[in-house]
Design a protein around this motif. Structure first.
Motif, mmCIF file in Angstrom:
data_model
loop_
_atom_site.group_PDB
_atom_site.id
_atom_site.type_symbol
_atom_site.label_atom_id
_atom_site.label_comp_id
_atom_site.label_asym_id
_atom_site.label_seq_id
_atom_site.Cartn_x
_atom_site.Cartn_y
_atom_site.Cartn_z
ATOM 1 N N ARG A 8 19.312 1.630 10.854
ATOM 2 C CA ARG A 8 20.247 2.164 9.858
ATOM 3 C C ARG A 8 19.790 3.579 9.496
ATOM 4 N NH1 ARG A 8 19.489 -2.439 5.872
ATOM 5 N NH2 ARG A 8 19.008 -0.623 4.626
ATOM 6 N N TRP A 9 20.608 4.547 9.853
ATOM 7 C CA TRP A 9 20.309 5.951 9.618
ATOM 8 C C TRP A 9 20.978 6.407 8.330
ATOM 9 C CZ3 TRP A 9 18.285 9.431 13.500
ATOM 10 C CH2 TRP A 9 17.943 8.789 14.692
ATOM 11 N N ARG A 10 20.288 7.290 7.592
ATOM 12 C CA ARG A 10 20.957 7.965 6.478
ATOM 13 C C ARG A 10 20.216 9.256 6.147
ATOM 14 N NH1 ARG A 10 19.256 7.714 1.081
ATOM 15 N NH2 ARG A 10 17.704 6.132 0.615
ATOM 16 N N ASP A 16 13.848 8.383 -1.525
ATOM 17 C CA ASP A 16 13.104 7.975 -0.325
ATOM 18 C C ASP A 16 11.642 8.382 -0.371
ATOM 19 O OD1 ASP A 16 15.209 6.775 1.227
ATOM 20 O OD2 ASP A 16 15.983 8.801 1.607
ATOM 21 N N TRP A 54 16.438 12.861 7.846
ATOM 22 C CA TRP A 54 16.907 11.478 7.889
ATOM 23 C C TRP A 54 15.794 10.474 7.674
ATOM 24 C CZ3 TRP A 54 18.359 15.290 11.128
ATOM 25 C CH2 TRP A 54 19.704 15.653 11.082
#
Length: 160
Positions: A8-10, A16, A54
């Motif tokens: 799952r990329w974001r 974070d 990312w």
């Protein structure tokens, strides 16, 4: 393809930072370098470089990789990878290359013609990774980061 499940990329976000710092301390803890590397990731990177950075998580939400990069303010034709990390248990899967490729495509779309990065002379793993990606790798540059701060510099064209 690496972008498919289970990853799952974001875009990198301020919330974070704690996970990334914990990962750095764990992933590089085996050589005692985790704490030293963690100081290279102050909150400002998480606040200001989200569009070109990312995180990648597995299907359980565990952080497995990240890239912090930006477009140079001094030379907007240069994209700079400040830090790329991949969990030891997923190294060799192509995830690091996928992060780099996504960054290169993003900064190319923003007008960059090259990507650059640096590492310490002793970080041979990083040097080999960048060579495999097609970067030109310099000889060590003495005093790059002050007296005794030799670094190896990487550069790669991202022109179409």
């Amino acid at each position: 393809m690496i972008d498919d499940e289970p990853w799952r990329w974001r875009a990198l976000a301020e919330d974070d930072q704690a996970d990334v710092l914990a990962a750095v301390r764990t992933w590089w803890g085996e050589d005692g370098g985790g704490d030293a590397r963690a100081v290279l990731l102050p909150r400002l990177f998480f606040q200001h470089f989200g569009p070109t950075s990312w995180t990648v998580r597995d299907d359980g939400g565990r952080l497995v990789a990240f890239l912090v990069g930006f477009v140079s303010q001094t030379d907007p034709t240069v994209g700079y990878v400040h830090f790329l990390g991949v969990s030891p248990d997923v190294r060799g899967t192509g995830l690091g290359r996928a992060l780099h490729d996504r960054f290169a495509a993003t900064v190319r779309d923003l007008g960059c013609t090259s990507v650059r990065a640096i590492t310490s002379v002793g970080n041979t793993r990083s040097q080999e990774f960048h060579r495999r990606l097609g970067f030109v790798v310099s000889d060590p540059v003495d005093d790059y980061d002050g007296a005794g701060g030799a670094r190896v510099c990487f550069s790669q064209s991202v022109d179409d």
